[in-house]
Structures are given as C-alpha cells and as structure tokens.
Design an enzyme around this catalytic site. Sequence first.
Site, short mmCIF file in Angstrom:
data_model
loop_
_atom_site.label_atom_id
_atom_site.label_comp_id
_atom_site.label_asym_id
_atom_site.label_seq_id
_atom_site.Cartn_x
_atom_site.Cartn_y
_atom_site.Cartn_z
N HIS A 106 -34.90 80.95 79.54
CA HIS A 106 -34.97 82.10 80.44
C HIS A 106 -33.62 82.32 81.11
O HIS A 106 -33.02 81.39 81.66
CB HIS A 106 -36.05 81.88 81.51
N SER A 107 -33.13 83.55 81.05
CA SER A 107 -31.87 83.94 81.67
C SER A 107 -30.74 83.06 81.14
O SER A 107 -30.50 83.04 79.94
CB SER A 107 -32.01 83.86 83.19
N MET A 108 -30.03 82.33 81.97
CA MET A 108 -28.97 81.45 81.46
C MET A 108 -29.53 80.51 80.40
O MET A 108 -28.82 80.16 79.43
CB MET A 108 -28.34 80.63 82.58
N ALA A 125 -31.52 81.11 78.07
CA ALA A 125 -31.52 81.73 76.75
C ALA A 125 -30.17 81.54 76.07
O ALA A 125 -30.09 81.31 74.86
CB ALA A 125 -31.85 83.22 76.87
N SER A 176 -35.37 84.93 76.75
CA SER A 176 -36.03 85.66 77.83
C SER A 176 -35.03 86.13 78.88
O SER A 176 -34.19 85.35 79.36
CB SER A 176 -37.08 84.75 78.49
#
Length: 273
Positions: free
Chosen positions: A112-114, A116, A140
């Site tokens: 998720h975010s970083m 990913a 994500s």
Amino acid sequence: MTTQNSTLRTAAHTAVPTAAPNPEESAWIRRYHPAVADAPRLVCFPHAGGSASFYFPVAKELTPAIDVLVVQYPGRQERRREPLVDNVPELADRAFEELRHYADRPLYLFGHSMGATVAFEIARRFKAAGIPAPERLFASARRAPSRTRTERVHTRDDEGVIKELRKLSGTDDRVLGNEEIMRLALPAIRNDYKAVETYRVDRGVSVDCPITVLIGDTDPNTTLDEVDAWADHTTAGHELQSFSGGHFYLADRQREVLDAITTRISATATIRG
C-alpha cells in the site's frame, strides 16, 4: 532519466528452498496467525511511516487459508532502535534477502502506497536472482513507478508533515494531536517520505508477474492516468480496480479489498480452509 536503482543484486545461486524458515527467527517478517500446510503466501508491505501491525486485520481475516506474512521495516515498533533506511533500493535489497526463502509455494505481494513501490522492487529482485516470479503484485494507492511528482514532504517541518497526513486521512486526529506519539513517529514518517520521494525508475523497467492496481476514487495522490501507467512495468498484463474512498480507502473497504485479493489468488492457487 537516470535510474537510481538500475543495478540489482544477483544471487550466486538460484535454487528455491524446499521449506521456508520460521518467521519468528527474522526481524523482517511477521506472521500473526498460523496457516494450513501449503497455503499460498501473501506478503504485505506497509505505507510510509507504517508498521507491520497495520496488516493485523488482514492476517486475521485471510488465515488460515492464506499464509499472510508482513514485512516490518527497521526503525519502528520492536525494531525502533535500528537505523532507518532512507531509500527504496536498499530497503528492497535487505527485505529480499529474507523473502527469497519464502518462494517455495505460490507467492503474492501486496503493497500500500510506499509499500507498493517496495513490493515492485522486491518482484524485480526475484527476477534478477532467477527465482520464479511472484504470482501477482497488488499495487495499492500508488502511481506507477516511472510517474513522479515534485514532492518534498520530507523536507517540511513537523507541522508540514502532519498537514500532509491529515490530507491523506490515514492517521487518527487523536494521534496527530498527541505530541508524544507524534514525536516518536515523525522520524520514521519523514524518512519514508524521503525514500519514496527520491525514488526514480525508468519507464519500461518491468516485472514478469501480472499487476493488479487498487485505488480509492478520491485519492489526492494518484490519478487514473498515473496508476494506469503500471502497464509499462509488467510483461504479464495489468488491471485496475477502483474503490470508493481516498488514499486509505482500504480501511473502510476492507471486505471488498480482501474479496478482490482472494478472488485473484484462488484463480491461480488452491486455497484450503
């Protein structure tokens, strides 16, 4: 564009182990609940400033049918006394040395975010080491690796960083207003923003697994064009699924997100309850 992380470590050998080590013996890996034998594995990577415990609810819901492992970055929770890692390539190098031993069964990556971006780099390292690619990468709330913006959150003062967190609505206001908690958390948050804001990779640098991109439809940090560009970074196809919500849409849409994950895992792996 100069690629910051074009050189990957290549393993001296490419054999995949017949059995994975015990996560309890690794500072990098958390397994919150036991899984059934031979269950497919889902490895989760936290967001900037995040820790492994963010995925505790995911592990609780998906196990024992799926073996959920979570990466714990240095400098947080029980690793809080360890030096932080302020760049994605080094973080991926070090995490991969642990994760390479868990490819003895179908392996899926979710970030998720970083997280990913880190998961993408981990998938690259599987490819470089000659180890079978992960079955799928779930990316994500993060634009494609080659899509960058001019962002300098990591250079802001404390109030500036907190303002960014409020914009993303990923941190409880009660926490943001607690000076002691924020004083402890801000170094890791600022460090991770530096890592992701200075990360660069060229268009066309790719992995060999399919990519499922998951986003919130009101996320201020991504656009459809930016996330659709993940197509440039895989040789195995990509797809996009949007959910109602912002950058941390998955907190409110957990059931829908988990359904999306399990549907795709079940299509390529046998899940046993």
